[in-house]
Write a protein that holds these residues in place. Structure first.
Motif, PDB file in Angstrom:
ATOM      1  N   ALA A   1      35.982  42.149  31.703  1.00 12.28           N
ATOM      2  CA  ALA A   1      36.640  41.133  30.893  1.00 12.28           C
ATOM      3  C   ALA A   1      38.101  40.949  31.258  1.00 12.28           C
ATOM      4  CB  ALA A   1      36.509  41.494  29.410  1.00 12.28           C
ATOM      5  N   LEU A   2      38.743  42.022  31.680  1.00 15.93           N
ATOM      6  CA  LEU A   2      40.156  41.934  32.033  1.00 15.93           C
ATOM      7  C   LEU A   2      40.384  41.999  33.546  1.00 15.93           C
ATOM      8  CD1 LEU A   2      41.633  44.252  29.251  1.00 15.93           C
ATOM      9  CD2 LEU A   2      41.479  41.761  29.243  1.00 15.93           C
ATOM     10  N   ALA A   3      39.291  41.987  34.303  1.00 15.25           N
ATOM     11  CA  ALA A   3      39.429  42.107  35.764  1.00 15.25           C
ATOM     12  C   ALA A   3      39.986  40.823  36.348  1.00 15.25           C
ATOM     13  CB  ALA A   3      38.072  42.431  36.385  1.00 15.25           C
TER      14      ALA A   3
ATOM     15  N   ALA B   1      37.489  28.505  24.923  1.00  9.36           N
ATOM     16  CA  ALA B   1      38.026  29.860  24.842  1.00  9.36           C
ATOM     17  C   ALA B   1      38.816  30.007  23.546  1.00  9.36           C
ATOM     18  CB  ALA B   1      38.926  30.138  26.038  1.00  9.36           C
ATOM     19  N   SER B   2      38.976  31.224  23.101  1.00 12.37           N
ATOM     20  CA  SER B   2      39.727  31.460  21.862  1.00 12.37           C
ATOM     21  C   SER B   2      41.222  31.485  22.157  1.00 12.37           C
ATOM     22  CB  SER B   2      39.282  32.770  21.213  1.00 12.37           C
ATOM     23  OG  SER B   2      39.388  33.843  22.132  1.00 12.37           O
ATOM     24  N   ASP B   3      41.683  30.445  22.850  1.00 10.42           N
ATOM     25  CA  ASP B   3      43.090  30.356  23.229  1.00 10.42           C
ATOM     26  C   ASP B   3      43.923  29.752  22.112  1.00 10.42           C
ATOM     27  OD1 ASP B   3      42.313  31.300  25.667  1.00 10.42           O
ATOM     28  OD2 ASP B   3      42.505  29.403  26.737  1.00 10.42           O
ATOM     29  N   ALA B   4      45.190  30.122  22.084  1.00  8.52           N
ATOM     30  CA  ALA B   4      46.096  29.510  21.119  1.00  8.52           C
ATOM     31  C   ALA B   4      46.306  28.040  21.452  1.00  8.52           C
ATOM     32  CB  ALA B   4      47.436  30.251  21.113  1.00  8.52           C
ATOM     33  N   GLN B   5      46.229  27.679  22.732  1.00  9.40           N
ATOM     34  CA  GLN B   5      46.372  26.290  23.157  1.00  9.40           C
ATOM     35  C   GLN B   5      45.069  25.844  23.807  1.00  9.40           C
ATOM     36  OE1 GLN B   5      46.627  23.071  23.320  1.00  9.40           O
ATOM     37  NE2 GLN B   5      48.815  23.397  22.984  1.00  9.40           N
ATOM     38  N   PRO B   6      44.196  25.177  23.067  1.00  9.13           N
ATOM     39  CA  PRO B   6      42.868  24.838  23.586  1.00  9.13           C
ATOM     40  C   PRO B   6      42.812  23.559  24.418  1.00  9.13           C
ATOM     41  CG  PRO B   6      43.040  24.161  21.303  1.00  9.13           C
ATOM     42  CD  PRO B   6      44.346  24.845  21.639  1.00  9.13           C
TER      43      PRO B   6
ATOM     44  N   VAL C   1      28.894  34.722  29.795  1.00  7.04           N
ATOM     45  CA  VAL C   1      29.699  33.502  29.888  1.00  7.04           C
ATOM     46  C   VAL C   1      31.129  33.886  30.253  1.00  7.04           C
ATOM     47  CG1 VAL C   1      30.539  31.450  28.675  1.00  7.04           C
ATOM     48  CG2 VAL C   1      28.262  32.365  28.146  1.00  7.04           C
ATOM     49  N   LEU C   2      31.641  33.257  31.302  1.00  9.86           N
ATOM     50  CA  LEU C   2      33.036  33.453  31.695  1.00  9.86           C
ATOM     51  C   LEU C   2      33.800  32.164  31.435  1.00  9.86           C
ATOM     52  CD1 LEU C   2      31.327  35.451  33.674  1.00  9.86           C
ATOM     53  CD2 LEU C   2      33.474  35.561  34.942  1.00  9.86           C
TER      54      LEU C   2
ATOM     55  N   LYS D   1      37.380  35.090  32.477  1.00 12.21           N
ATOM     56  CA  LYS D   1      37.220  36.224  31.575  1.00 12.21           C
ATOM     57  C   LYS D   1      35.848  36.177  30.914  1.00 12.21           C
ATOM     58  CE  LYS D   1      41.496  37.694  32.111  1.00 12.21           C
ATOM     59  NZ  LYS D   1      41.900  36.727  33.157  1.00 12.21           N
ATOM     60  N   VAL D   2      35.168  37.316  30.865  1.00  9.84           N
ATOM     61  CA  VAL D   2      33.890  37.406  30.161  1.00  9.84           C
ATOM     62  C   VAL D   2      34.158  37.343  28.660  1.00  9.84           C
ATOM     63  CG1 VAL D   2      31.861  38.826  29.718  1.00  9.84           C
ATOM     64  CG2 VAL D   2      32.886  38.793  31.998  1.00  9.84           C
ATOM     65  N   ILE D   3      33.537  36.382  27.987  1.00  9.23           N
ATOM     66  CA  ILE D   3      33.784  36.228  26.554  1.00  9.23           C
ATOM     67  C   ILE D   3      32.961  37.237  25.751  1.00  9.23           C
ATOM     68  CG2 ILE D   3      34.227  33.756  26.833  1.00  9.23           C
ATOM     69  CD1 ILE D   3      31.468  33.410  25.263  1.00  9.23           C
TER      70      ILE D   3
END
Length: 425
Positions: A17-19, A157-162, A389-390, A394-396
């Motif tokens: 996930a963080l790779a 993605a669960s981003d602050a800026q989608p 799912v990436l 990042k793997v969610i």
């Protein structure tokens, strides 16, 4: 059994996930590019972008490997027309950002910008992304105006800026619903649309707040519509009945420089050749086969296949709460004559192309955003599922409100406490 398989697979890849560097090897890869579908390929991801897609299993040093042998790999699905991030419960007594009423800043509705309203924490985001949807076009669904504002392309993605692309398109409805909102007749809605567009073409290059202006558009509407008139931003036009679609084609002929896209088009198959000749793409839900009104009498499950066979660019994914079912809809389109490769393209690269984001989302090409899905099998089969799912490399986390509720009540049903409520006779 499928739940166990998914859980086990996620445990295997959680470390990635963080790779920064990920190699997905051995899968049947639909690229969405001129490479087509590769039977046993390697996808290399570095720093959140796709580095390469190639046959074989050669992996450079430093990559974390995900084994996709016997599985399908596709670009992340693109919701072609949704209200994701704008609506949770449509009939809520609270604020629903997919609905707009009248305000003095706009006269035709073009000025409204949904990029300010997208909520990345909406429960629909997680529900959709665990099913392989990684990005979507989103816009206003209900309004008393001619236009449905300026839509945006967003990441799930669960981003602050989608927001990936603000002001990505403008939508208008010229069917029954649009006519009801604009004078109660198509005789009114088309006159208003023509005047709104022609007015922007003739407007001064700059309209300051103090400029003398008496148009049917507000100053902000003119600003929003200028890139539409220039063909830089697509105009999405809702229409179902063949007569309305012919008017859309005629509109495109009157304004050849504009980028016109047909939305829904239940009877589009009846004018497929004309749409292909006019180079008008169509965003559809191919699942419709029953008339919901007099403008949908020709609805058929063969709509997508007939349009594709005529040479029309098709995008599938007209839903919000159930956009996760887009693969099933595409599978049904295949069952009624559409090719498998064309159906996958309709879920990925075609909507990306419509919104001017080909090469960024919707395909596995060098330099593309690393949004992709590993499926347990053919993604158009209802018995298969998105296993990994990436999004942006990042793997969610494979969870959602629905999954948590299922786990909660499944555990409860198996507990001693629940037994007193369960009848055994």
């Amino acid at each position: 059994m499928k739940t166990f398989v998914l859980t086990a697979a996620l445990l295997c890849v959680s470390a990635t996930a963080l790779a920064d560097k990920i190699a997905i090897v051995g899968g049947k890869v639909f690229t969405g590019t001129a490479q087509g579908t590769l039977e046993s390929a390697t996808v290399l991801i570095d720093n959140n972008t796709v580095v390469s897609v190639s046959n074989g299993a050669d992996v450079p040093a430093g990559y974390t490997v995900i084994d996709a042998t016997g599985k399908y790999v596709t670009p992340g699905l693109v919701g072609a027309y949704t209200q994701l991030g704008l609506v949770e419960v449509g009939m809520s007594a609270g604020t629903v950002d997919s609905s707009v009423t009248t305000l003095p800043i706009s006269a035709t509705g073009a000025a409204y910008d949904v990029s300010y309203a997208v909520n990345p924490d909406s429960s629909l985001m997680a529900i959709s992304r665990v099913e392989g949807v990684t990005s979507a076009a989103t816009t206003i669904s209900r309004t008393e105006y001619l236009f449905h504002g300026q839509g945006a392309v967003i990441t799930l993605a669960s981003d602050a800026q989608p927001v990936l692309k603000p002001k990505a398109f403008v939508a208008v409805n010229v069917g029954n619903a649009g006519a009801d909102d604009a004078g109660g007749s198509r005789a009114a809605v088309w006159v208003m649309l023509e005047n709104a567009i022609n007015e922007v073409k003739e407007a001064p290059k700059s309209l300051s707040p103090t400029s003398d202006w008496h148009g049917i558009n507000s100053r902000l509407d003119v600003k929003a519509l200028k890139p539409v008139v220039k063909g830089e931003v697509p105009l999405l036009i809702h229409a179902d009945r063949a007569a309305d679609i012919r008017q859309v084609i005629a509109f495109k002929q009157r304004h050849p420089g504009m980028n016109v896209v047909l939305v829904k088009g239940m009877e589009a198959w009846r004018v497929a050749d004309e749409l292909a000749s006019a180079k008008i793409p169509v965003i559809i839900d191919p699942e419709f086969n029953l008339p919901g009104g007099f403008d949908q009498m020709g609805a058929t499950l063969a709509n997508a296949a007939r349009l594709h066979n005529a040479g029309v660019t098709i995008a599938i994914g007209m839903e919000t709460h159930n956009i996760r079912l887009a693969t099933q809809h595409a599978g049904n389109a295949v069952a009624h004559g559409m090719s498998h490769e064309a159906a996958l393209a309709a879920l990925t690269v075609n909507p990306a192309r419509i919104f001017g984001m080909e090469g960024t989302i919707g395909s596995l090409a060098k330099g593309a955003r690393a949004d992709l899905v590993i499926w347990t099998g053919d993604p158009l089969e209802v018995t298969e599922a998105a296993e990994t799912v990436l999004i942006n490399g990042k793997v969610i986390e494979h969870t959602s409100r629905q999954i948590k509720l299922q786990q909660r009540y499944q555990a409860f049903s198996e507990s001693d406490t629940a037994s007193q409520y369960i009848r055994l006779d």
